[in-house]
Design a protein around this motif. Structure first.
Motif, PDB file in Angstrom:
ATOM      1  N   ARG A  75       0.820  -1.217   0.000  1.00 48.28           N
ATOM      2  CA  ARG A  75       0.000   0.000   0.000  1.00 48.28           C
ATOM      3  C   ARG A  75       0.854   1.268   0.000  1.00 48.28           C
ATOM      4  N   ASN A  76       1.956   1.263   0.727  1.00 57.54           N
ATOM      5  CA  ASN A  76       2.773   2.472   0.814  1.00 57.54           C
ATOM      6  C   ASN A  76       3.532   2.777  -0.477  1.00 57.54           C
ATOM      7  N   GLU A  77       3.497   1.885  -1.450  1.00 57.57           N
ATOM      8  CA  GLU A  77       4.141   2.110  -2.736  1.00 57.57           C
ATOM      9  C   GLU A  77       3.143   2.247  -3.883  1.00 57.57           C
ATOM     10  N   LEU A  78       1.868   2.103  -3.610  1.00 55.85           N
ATOM     11  CA  LEU A  78       0.847   1.987  -4.644  1.00 55.85           C
ATOM     12  C   LEU A  78       0.883   3.113  -5.675  1.00 55.85           C
ATOM     13  N   GLU A  79       0.814   4.349  -5.222  1.00 58.76           N
ATOM     14  CA  GLU A  79       0.760   5.473  -6.154  1.00 58.76           C
ATOM     15  C   GLU A  79       2.031   5.569  -6.992  1.00 58.76           C
ATOM     16  N   TRP A  80       3.171   5.292  -6.407  1.00 63.21           N
ATOM     17  CA  TRP A  80       4.441   5.357  -7.144  1.00 63.21           C
ATOM     18  C   TRP A  80       4.526   4.265  -8.201  1.00 63.21           C
ATOM     19  N   ARG A  81       3.975   3.111  -7.922  1.00 63.94           N
ATOM     20  CA  ARG A  81       4.056   1.982  -8.855  1.00 63.94           C
ATOM     21  C   ARG A  81       3.015   2.048  -9.974  1.00 63.94           C
ATOM     22  N   LEU A  82       1.905   2.758  -9.751  1.00 66.53           N
ATOM     23  CA  LEU A  82       0.842   2.760 -10.745  1.00 66.53           C
ATOM     24  C   LEU A  82       0.663   4.079 -11.482  1.00 66.53           C
ATOM     25  N   ASP A  83       1.366   5.118 -11.103  1.00 68.29           N
ATOM     26  CA  ASP A  83       1.275   6.394 -11.808  1.00 68.29           C
ATOM     27  C   ASP A  83       1.956   6.273 -13.168  1.00 68.29           C
ATOM     28  N   PRO A  84       1.197   6.353 -14.268  1.00 68.26           N
ATOM     29  CA  PRO A  84       1.793   6.212 -15.594  1.00 68.26           C
ATOM     30  C   PRO A  84       2.888   7.238 -15.888  1.00 68.26           C
ATOM     31  N   GLN A  85       2.898   8.357 -15.169  1.00 71.21           N
ATOM     32  CA  GLN A  85       3.915   9.377 -15.365  1.00 71.21           C
ATOM     33  C   GLN A  85       5.089   9.221 -14.406  1.00 71.21           C
ATOM     34  N   GLY A  86       5.001   8.272 -13.502  1.00 67.65           N
ATOM     35  CA  GLY A  86       6.012   8.123 -12.463  1.00 67.65           C
ATOM     36  C   GLY A  86       7.265   7.400 -12.926  1.00 67.65           C
TER      37      GLY A  86
END
Length: 144
Positions: A75-86
């Motif tokens: 959960r603590n990595e979710l946004e970083w792993r799924l952001d297409p621009q990341g």
């Protein structure tokens, strides 16, 4: 649309006048914007290209098993792993139109996580009603 809603990640830093919102009310608010899916629907969507993302912590995955084909992202990595621009995104997270079904243990944390993904522009993100436990109870595939 209700103008007094609270975002899943909180209000602006300078907005101290907003009344506190309890977790039950917040969960109800964020679910208004989700097209949540039942286990069988999630299974069918995964077979048709949706990305199932398991955010349960390791002890639960070890105890209960995994959904075959689901991507495990803490959960603590979710946004970083799924952001297409990341810069740290998973290879699968290559466009904002990706259908994502977030899976937690019982379907609570996944709702908050899905709305967070929507705030990143992943407008088709949602979560699994009842989480992994509902998936397993529906007799859908689980691997140890």
């Amino acid at each position: 649309m209700n103008n007094h809603r609270v975002s899943a990640v909180g209000s602006a830093a300078g907005d101290r006048a907003a009344a506190p919102v309890g977790i039950d009310a917040l969960l109800e608010q964020v679910r208004e914007d989700l097209d949540r899916v039942a286990p069988r629907q999630a299974y069918d969507e995964a077979r048709n290209g949706a990305l199932l993302v398991d955010i349960r912590y390791a002890a639960l995955r070890d105890r209960d098993g995994l959904i075959p084909g689901a991507v495990v992202v803490e959960r603590n990595e979710l946004e970083w792993r799924l952001d297409p621009q990341g810069s740290h995104r998973l290879p699968e997270a290559d466009h904002h139109d990706l259908r994502i079904v977030v899976v937690c243990n019982e379907g609570y944390a996944s709702s908050l996580a899905a709305v967070s993904l929507q705030q990143l522009g992943l407008h088709r993100a949602t979560d699994l009603i009842g989480g992994f436990q509902a998936w397993r109870a529906a007799g859908l595939p689980v691997e140890k």
